[in-house]
Scaffold this motif. Structure first.
Motif, PDB file in Angstrom:
ATOM      1  N   MET A 216      58.415  31.003  23.368  1.00 35.09           N
ATOM      2  CA  MET A 216      58.564  29.581  23.671  1.00 35.09           C
ATOM      3  C   MET A 216      57.616  29.174  24.795  1.00 35.09           C
ATOM      4  O   MET A 216      57.049  28.077  24.780  1.00 35.09           O
ATOM      5  CB  MET A 216      60.017  29.277  24.034  1.00 35.09           C
TER       6      MET A 216
ATOM      7  N   ALA B   2      54.255  28.723  23.384  1.00 30.80           N
ATOM      8  CA  ALA B   2      54.144  27.438  22.681  1.00 30.80           C
ATOM      9  C   ALA B   2      53.673  26.348  23.631  1.00 30.80           C
ATOM     10  O   ALA B   2      52.853  25.490  23.271  1.00 30.80           O
ATOM     11  CB  ALA B   2      55.495  27.067  22.064  1.00 30.80           C
TER      12      ALA B   2
ATOM     13  N   MET C 196      57.147  27.910  19.306  1.00 32.78           N
ATOM     14  CA  MET C 196      58.415  27.326  19.716  1.00 32.78           C
ATOM     15  C   MET C 196      59.471  27.513  18.627  1.00 32.78           C
ATOM     16  O   MET C 196      60.634  27.829  18.916  1.00 32.78           O
ATOM     17  CB  MET C 196      58.237  25.838  20.022  1.00 32.78           C
TER      18      MET C 196
ATOM     19  N   GLY D  70      63.729  20.587  23.094  1.00 34.88           N
ATOM     20  CA  GLY D  70      62.664  20.086  22.230  1.00 34.88           C
ATOM     21  C   GLY D  70      62.226  18.681  22.606  1.00 34.88           C
ATOM     22  O   GLY D  70      61.035  18.378  22.623  1.00 34.88           O
TER      23      GLY D  70
ATOM     24  N   TYR E 221      60.273  18.869  25.847  1.00 33.09           N
ATOM     25  CA  TYR E 221      58.928  19.400  25.619  1.00 33.09           C
ATOM     26  C   TYR E 221      58.027  18.336  24.998  1.00 33.09           C
ATOM     27  O   TYR E 221      56.880  18.162  25.404  1.00 33.09           O
ATOM     28  CB  TYR E 221      59.007  20.622  24.707  1.00 33.09           C
TER      29      TYR E 221
END
Length: 346
Positions: free
Chosen positions: A263, A266, A275, A315, A318
């Motif tokens: 992750m 990512a 991810m 998520g 991000y």
């Protein structure tokens, strides 16, 4: 950065002489059509890729016994004819300005290479198995050193196809052939059949090598060849890692930390694939912990729900702060490592 354009803005552009009278209306009509155009374009992409995968499946791991019964000569001619037709059609579409369907047909042609070699080897008497050991369907199921000629040929045809049609998805059948080759070569060098545990280790190390090779390619080519390399490498690495049977809590904790590292990669590379795989691994580890601790508790489904919501929240965070997170993480790395990292793709 997106900019919202109103009709008044276009009218002012006409008054200022930036646009000619009438151009504002044509531009406005064009802009109104863009959302529908983008949607249909994305839907066309799905149709292209899904169609290509169906053809690859039909002429690959789903090929039935009826095809094996048509005879080696007929099978060789059919495979060769299909490869030629898909290559010519792909080249034609490419030259007509349709690189996606054209490149996908090129990838389909590459995926037919094992079938062509299979029929050719049987025809000239070089097939290393009898019918009970090595029918074509077994190529996708079993590890055997006798498949190596099919895998080497697939790589060579793939390289030639990339020169003819430089389309990134062609890397995918080549990566699968390399994955199979890593298994088959390991068995050939080891001298006996591999156990499932040994195959998992081979898959893990092969996947790691493919990821590193994709990292080296990433950002150094105009087309994004690294994406499919990352996908194949992550599937092999993460699959081998996730299928390992760790009897200790430390081993399971290490699995969770490795997925957290994916992750982090990512964010560093701005590659959502890392991810996805990392989040699946972390969710699996957290689910294991939840099941062990709250196996007979009413809190078990509640805790799993909270884990899912946490992943969704991560998520969203991000996506919202992707650029700043990537820049901050890269700034903390040594300059030598920063120079090795690929340029970021949007």
């Amino acid at each position: 950065m997106s900019i919202r354009i109103e009709t008044e803005d276009l009218a002012r552009a006409v008054s200022a002489g930036v646009l000619q009278p009438g151009q504002d209306q044509r531009l406005l009509e064009f802009l109104r059509q863009q959302p529908e155009t983008r949607a249909s374009f994305q839907l066309a992409h799905v149709a292209y890729y899904f169609g290509a995968v169906l053809i690859i499946a039909a002429m690959g791991w789903l090929l039935n016994e009826a095809w094996m019964g048509i005879g080696d000569v007929a099978l060789l001619l059919v495979a060769g004819l299909y490869m030629a037709l898909f290559t010519l059609a792909g080249r034609n579409l490419w030259q007509r300005g349709l690189p996606i369907p054209g490149g996908l047909l090129g990838a389909v042609a590459v995926s037919l290479t094992p079938l062509l070699v299979f029929a050719g080897e049987r025809l000239i008497g070089l097939w290393p198995f009898d019918d009970s050991q090595g029918d074509y369907h077994s190529y996708y199921l079993w590890v055997q050193s006798g498949w190596l000629a099919m895998e080497v040929a697939t790589l060579l045809v793939g390289l030639a196809m990339l020169r003819l049609l430089p389309f990134p998805f062609i890397v995918m059948p080549m990566a699968i052939a390399l994955w199979f080759m890593s298994m088959d070569l390991s068995e050939a060098l080891y001298g006996s059949a591999f156990s499932w545990e040994e195959r998992r280790w081979v898959s893990l190390w092969f996947g790691l090598l493919v990821i590193l090779a994709s990292l080296w390619v990433d950002g150094r080519t105009r087309r994004d060849y690294a994406f499919w390399g990352y996908l194949a490498g992550l599937a092999a690495f993460w699959g081998g890692l996730s299928l390992m049977d760790s009897g200790s809590e430390w081993g399971k904790a290490a699995y969770g930390l490795i997925n957290l590292g994916l992750m982090g990669l990512a964010v560093l590379l701005r590659r959502p694939l890392f991810m996805v795989f990392g989040a699946l691994g972390v969710a699996g580890y957290l689910g294991y912990l939840s099941y062990e601790v709250f196996r007979d508790s009413l809190l078990f489904p509640v805790l799993l729900t909270l884990v899912g919501l946490l992943l969704i929240a991560l998520g969203i965070a991000y996506q919202k702060h992707r650029d700043s997170l990537t820049a901050s993480l890269r700034a903390r790395l040594p300059e030598s490592l920063q120079a090795f990292l690929p340029a970021l793709r949007r």
